[in-house]
Motif scaffolding. Structure first.
Motif, mmCIF file in Angstrom:
data_model
loop_
_atom_site.group_PDB
_atom_site.id
_atom_site.type_symbol
_atom_site.label_atom_id
_atom_site.label_comp_id
_atom_site.label_asym_id
_atom_site.label_seq_id
_atom_site.Cartn_x
_atom_site.Cartn_y
_atom_site.Cartn_z
ATOM 1 N N THR A 21 51.711 41.960 42.149
ATOM 2 C CA THR A 21 50.931 40.978 43.156
ATOM 3 C C THR A 21 51.021 41.853 44.406
ATOM 4 O O THR A 21 50.192 41.347 45.505
ATOM 5 N N LEU A 22 51.863 42.939 44.637
ATOM 6 C CA LEU A 22 51.884 43.744 45.694
ATOM 7 C C LEU A 22 50.587 44.115 46.410
ATOM 8 O O LEU A 22 50.210 43.917 47.674
ATOM 9 N N PRO A 23 49.576 44.867 45.772
ATOM 10 C CA PRO A 23 48.621 45.399 46.355
ATOM 11 C C PRO A 23 47.347 44.254 46.708
ATOM 12 O O PRO A 23 46.796 44.443 47.482
ATOM 13 N N LEU A 24 47.582 43.248 45.846
ATOM 14 C CA LEU A 24 46.823 41.979 46.237
ATOM 15 C C LEU A 24 46.965 41.380 47.558
ATOM 16 O O LEU A 24 46.179 40.823 48.318
ATOM 17 N N PHE A 25 48.329 41.183 47.752
ATOM 18 C CA PHE A 25 48.668 40.491 48.823
ATOM 19 C C PHE A 25 48.163 41.333 50.078
ATOM 20 O O PHE A 25 47.809 40.897 51.197
#
Length: 293
Positions: free
Chosen positions: A181-185
């Protein structure tokens, strides 16, 4: 931003989960020594009070405070978010440090495997619940990760409920879910001034993954050679205090590309959608016209 608060003469506020021991405590200690206002999020009131008492003796600025947050349940995460809001005049940094390496399969009252709840759903939900506060301060989010995520696999049906439970790999699986989820946040917050980065602080001598019996003895002996919590805190403190970009994964201080399944954008979107459904958060990214958040 943290730099804005410092330049204006304000005291930045940092909320840290799992802050009463291990790496979380070491990060808290370094930041209170530097004069930051630190809010410790701890599972129990007694452990939080003990940590605050110890940290108060070295505080160079505002005294630290503790709030209770049981991150193993969705209601507990929501209560923690409310407590953080009440304790923070503003929220400049949110450090997701709490983690669980389970020795056996345990389901939470929400029907999910316990480490999946703590390592993945809790930071996902906290990010959403505190989104307005983070955006208002153009804040930083720092996710304490683990390099073992590269050994993880994600089965969207089995992993959330621990049907594929393993005393070794489940920790890697849940850390992989979180990293996905890091790049999506980072994309979600790109226009709001909020940054998010993850860091693997090294192999650190903490109580994480402690076991009983002969295996526990072997682990305790092995951990004597591992780095101290103070050493593990250093790269986390750097992301809290120094200018950085967003969406980065750091191994200690080195920006490192995401590897294996963590680089799979389609998988990341499926993991996000599942976490959103389980927590009641936004189902899509804000650049989608159909998002209702």
């Amino acid at each position: 931003m943290v730099e804005d608060a410092l330049s204006a003469g304000d005291v930045p506020t940092v909320a840290i989960t799992g802050a009463n021991r291990g790496i979380g405590y070491a990060v808290s200690e370094e930041l209170v020594r530097r004069g930051y206002r630190v809010v410790l999020v701890t599972r129990g009131a007694a452990s939080g009070a003990a940590a605050v008492a110890a940290l108060t003796r070295v505080a160079a600025g505002p005294l630290p405070v503790a709030v209770v947050g049981d991150l193993g349940t969705l209601d507990g995460v929501r209560a923690a978010a409310d407590a953080i809001r009440d304790a923070c005049p503003r929220l400049d940094v949110l450090v997701h440090n709490a983690g669980l390496w389970p020795s056996r399969r345990v389901l939470t009252p929400d029907g999910v495997e316990e480490s999946f709840a703590v390592n993945h759903l809790a930071p996902f939900l906290l990010n959403h619940l505190l989104e307005a506060e983070l955006a208002a301060a153009r804040a930083r989010v720092v996710q304490v990760s683990a390099g073992i995520y590269v050994k993880g696999r994600v089965d969207l049906e089995r992993t959330p409920v621990g049907a594929d439970f393993s005393g070794f790999r489940t920790y890697a699986d849940t850390k992989l879910c979180n990293v996905l989820t890091l790049p999506l946040f980072a994309q979600r917050w790109a226009d709001r001034g909020v940054t998010i980065n993850a860091v693997h602080p090294g192999v650190i001598r903490t109580g994480l993954g402690a076991r009983s019996g002969p295996l526990g003895l072997v682990l305790r002996l092995a951990k004597r050679r591992w780095a101290s919590p103070e050493e593990g805190a250093r790269p986390i403190v750097r992301l809290v205090t120094e200018p950085v970009g967003t969406g980065g994964y750091y191994v200690l201080d080195e920006l490192t590309p995401l590897a294996g399944p963590a680089a799979d954008r389609a998988l990341a979107e499926r993991v996000w959608a599942q976490a959103a459904a389980l927590t009641g958060c936004a189902p899509l990214l804000p650049d989608s016209a159909s998002e209702a958040n």
